[in-house]
Write a protein that holds these residues in place. Structure first.
Motif, PDB file in Angstrom:
ATOM      1  N   PHE A   1       0.948  -1.090  -0.451  1.00 11.72           N
ATOM      2  CA  PHE A   1       0.170  -0.257   0.357  1.00 11.72           C
ATOM      3  C   PHE A   1       0.766   0.871  -0.273  1.00 11.72           C
ATOM      4  N   ARG A   2       1.739   0.966   1.213  1.00 10.69           N
ATOM      5  CA  ARG A   2       2.584   2.281   0.736  1.00 10.69           C
ATOM      6  C   ARG A   2       3.522   2.325  -0.185  1.00 10.69           C
ATOM      7  N   ALA A   3       4.319   1.710  -1.190  1.00 11.33           N
ATOM      8  CA  ALA A   3       4.730   1.408  -1.704  1.00 11.33           C
ATOM      9  C   ALA A   3       3.744   2.154  -3.230  1.00 11.33           C
ATOM     10  N   LEU A   4       2.220   1.303  -3.155  1.00 10.57           N
ATOM     11  CA  LEU A   4       1.010   1.984  -4.335  1.00 10.57           C
ATOM     12  C   LEU A   4       1.486   3.549  -3.787  1.00 10.57           C
ATOM     13  N   GLY A   5       1.311   4.100  -2.854  1.00 15.50           N
ATOM     14  CA  GLY A   5       0.803   5.227  -2.367  1.00 15.50           C
ATOM     15  C   GLY A   5       1.891   6.253  -3.281  1.00 15.50           C
ATOM     16  N   ARG A   6       2.955   6.019  -3.037  1.00 17.66           N
ATOM     17  CA  ARG A   6       4.294   7.038  -3.653  1.00 17.66           C
ATOM     18  C   ARG A   6       4.007   6.377  -4.859  1.00 17.66           C
ATOM     19  N   ARG A   7       4.016   5.846  -5.799  1.00 22.00           N
ATOM     20  CA  ARG A   7       3.805   5.699  -7.100  1.00 22.00           C
ATOM     21  C   ARG A   7       2.592   6.683  -7.471  1.00 22.00           C
ATOM     22  N   MET A   8       1.633   6.695  -6.343  1.00 25.79           N
ATOM     23  CA  MET A   8       0.578   7.626  -7.256  1.00 25.79           C
ATOM     24  C   MET A   8       0.966   9.432  -7.037  1.00 25.79           C
ATOM     25  N   VAL A   9       1.785   9.407  -6.059  1.00 28.56           N
ATOM     26  CA  VAL A   9       2.377  10.753  -5.684  1.00 28.56           C
ATOM     27  C   VAL A   9       3.387  11.431  -6.947  1.00 28.56           C
ATOM     28  N   ASP A  10       4.058  10.299  -7.117  1.00 27.78           N
ATOM     29  CA  ASP A  10       5.089  10.231  -9.043  1.00 27.78           C
ATOM     30  C   ASP A  10       4.218  10.690  -9.835  1.00 27.78           C
TER      31      ASP A  10
ATOM     32  N   GLU B   1      -4.404  -1.942  -6.877  1.00 34.71           N
ATOM     33  CA  GLU B   1      -3.290  -1.551  -8.093  1.00 34.71           C
ATOM     34  C   GLU B   1      -4.190  -1.856  -9.362  1.00 34.71           C
ATOM     35  N   ALA B   2      -5.199  -2.616  -9.611  1.00 32.26           N
ATOM     36  CA  ALA B   2      -6.275  -2.841 -10.415  1.00 32.26           C
ATOM     37  C   ALA B   2      -6.753  -1.264 -11.020  1.00 32.26           C
ATOM     38  N   VAL B   3      -7.106  -1.032  -9.330  1.00 35.34           N
ATOM     39  CA  VAL B   3      -8.615  -0.101  -9.556  1.00 35.34           C
ATOM     40  C   VAL B   3      -7.587   0.887 -10.438  1.00 35.34           C
ATOM     41  N   TYR B   4      -6.484   1.529 -10.023  1.00 35.56           N
ATOM     42  CA  TYR B   4      -5.621   2.426  -9.940  1.00 35.56           C
ATOM     43  C   TYR B   4      -4.885   2.186 -11.725  1.00 35.56           C
TER      44      TYR B   4
END
Ligand SMILES: *Cc1c(COP(=O)(O)O)cnc(C)c1O
Length: 502
Positions: free
Chosen positions: A23-32, A70-73
């Protein structure tokens, strides 16, 4: 950097991530990804129409089984992000919309993480909101009795002000008895926003009780006409109670004369409310401030941080000089909302006492971040940029024989239209309104610049409202060049489509 290890690693509810590290990794990707988008805004189109296939993905009848985030993102990146409203883009000139400061997006994420219900109680969300109210009080020269709070937008703020004025006229008892046979009348300029009319409808007073006052040559409320209308209503046994001034009209950016309206409102005993949806934050520009002289004498001001303030939507605000007027309208003694001297149920300012909502999010945090990092200096600079771009646009329009400016504008809103060449269109004049509507549509779909439309003196006009601090001269030139190109093409086409007259 180390972080303290969590007390328990596993999920604690069906809503929590199964794997916090992922979840944390995905959050970072979202911000990027978001920062990439914001940095590259000018590269893509302002707006693109949603293809049918994308639109269809939002028309499913059934929700279906839960998916990994991840799929919804991935769906978000493909079907949501590319089809936003376009107001972040430097080429967006339609309507009156802010572009949004990037730090506001991060603050919004933090606010959602705290998930505060800012209807009341004793917590920092309320303190933040009071802080913004204090700053607004200072900007507008309001007294210490003033109270302000966030609402969705100026529409709701204008409505709240209408109710406060109604309460002053009829007394708080009207909450129990209703408006009965009261014959209250209110006044606003013909250029007032449609939500000023709707406020009267929603307040149960009826839009016929709102007198739309003619405009003078500067598109301001004609004060003499206003006074005659009030006089006529008084003589007819009606009860004038409210005058809503416009500080920054949505069509042409006109400011009513607030000082003269304050004099008149005082003399007539009316509540002076200012719809300063975008214009009130003009106090931060030395070039706009003089137009707001008298603002400090108003009983209330409605304004939007989401326009010139560049706070991400939504962030409307109402401030009332005598804050008790709002509690007269909104405070209710409900047992489950009772106050305690200490603990979570303490606190001397519960926004639910001052506005129509109980549960409400924290609009203050994003506003606080933006004001503290960018300062009101950034608001002033963005306003001035818009004024300069508008002047450049006016100059280009004046230099083009095929373009005509409509309406006044010494502000950041410029209205104009395309006039076809009578020679090349062979005397078969195309309908100018249709032609200019066509230009706006084509420009929006091409995606380089997006003006909107309005009507000035009955004529359809292209409207460039320069609120976006990212806009530059190249956007202005793209608008003019685009309007000339599309106009010539459409005029030529209209001529071809006309049956020959000879
Ligand atoms: C935008 C605007 C409104 C409406 O404000 P919302 O925030 O959209 O509700 C009202 N009056 C004026 C002059 C505006 O520019």
């Amino acid at each position: 950097m180390t972080r303290s290890s969590p007390v328990s690693a596993g999920p604690t509810s069906a809503f929590d991530p199964e794997d916090w590290d992922a979840f944390r990794a995905l959050g970072r990707r979202m911000v990027d990804d978001l920062v990439d988008q914001l940095q590259g805004l000018g590269d893509g189109p302002v707006w693109r129409p949603m293809p049918d296939a994308v639109r269809a993905t939002f028309r499913s009848e059934a929700l279906g089984a839960p998916q990994p985030v991840e799929a919804v993102y991935a769906d978000y990146l493909e079907t949501v992000a590319p089809y936003a409203g376009g107001n972040r883009h430097p080429g967006f000139m339609g309507w009156v919309q802010g572009a949004g400061a990037p730090v506001g997006a991060l603050a919004e994420m933090l606010a959602a993480g705290l998930n505060m219900n800012c209807g009341g109680r004793d917590h920092v969300g309320i303190a933040l909101e009071q802080q913004i109210g204090l700053w607004a009080r200072d900007w507008f020269g309001f007294p210490a009795t003033a109270r302000g709070l966030f609402v969705t937008g100026a529409s709701m703020a204008n409505f709240a002000a209408c109710l406060a004025a109604r309460s002053r006229a009829l007394g708080p008892e009207a909450r129990a008895s209703g408006v009965g046979a009261a014959r209250l009348t209110a006044y606003a300029a013909q250029g007032a926003h449609a939500c000023v009319v709707r406020a009267m409808e929603m307040a149960g007073l009826g839009r016929e009780a709102l007198r739309l006052v003619p405009l003078n040559a500067d598109f301001q409320m004609d004060i003499k006409a206003l006074d005659s209308l009030i006089q006529a209503d008084v003589e007819a046994g009606l009860q004038p109670f409210l005058v809503t001034a416009t500080a920054g009209s949505v069509d042409v950016g006109a400011f009513d004369d607030l000082a003269m309206l304050a004099d008149l409102a005082e003399r007539r005993g009316l509540w002076l409310h200012v719809d300063g949806a975008f214009g009130a934050l003009g106090v931060h520009s030395a070039r706009v401030r003089p137009k707001l002289a008298g603002l400090d004498r108003a009983q209330s001001v409605a304004f939007d941080f989401h326009k010139w303030g560049q706070v991400p939507y939504d962030a409307g605000f109402i401030i009332v000089a005598d804050g008790a007027r709002l509690t007269d309208v909104f405070a209710s003694p409900a047992a489950y909302l009772s106050r305690e001297p200490e603990g979570l149920a303490a606190g001397d300012f519960w926004p639910t006492d001052y506005g129509p909502d109980l549960s409400r999010g924290c609009r203050a945090l994003k506003t606080w971040f933006i004001l503290r990092t960018c300062g009101v200096e950034a608001i002033g600079a963005a306003i001035d940029t818009g004024l300069d771009l508008a002047a450049a646009l006016r100059a280009r329009i004046a230099a083009e024989t095929r373009l005509e400016q409509l309406g006044p504008s010494d502000l950041n809103i410029v209205c104009f239209r395309y006039l076809p060449d009578p020679v090349t269109s062979g005397g078969a004049a195309p309908d100018l309104d249709d032609l200019n509507r066509g230009i706006a549509r084509r420009l929006q779909i091409k995606g380089r610049v997006a003006p909107s439309l309005t009507r000035i003196d009955g004529k359809v006009a292209l409207r460039a409202a320069l609120f976006n601090p990212r806009a530059t001269l190249s956007d202005i030139n793209a608008l003019v060049d685009g309007a000339l190109l599309e106009g010539a093409e459409l005029a030529g086409k209209a001529t071809h489509d006309q049956p020959s007259r000879n």
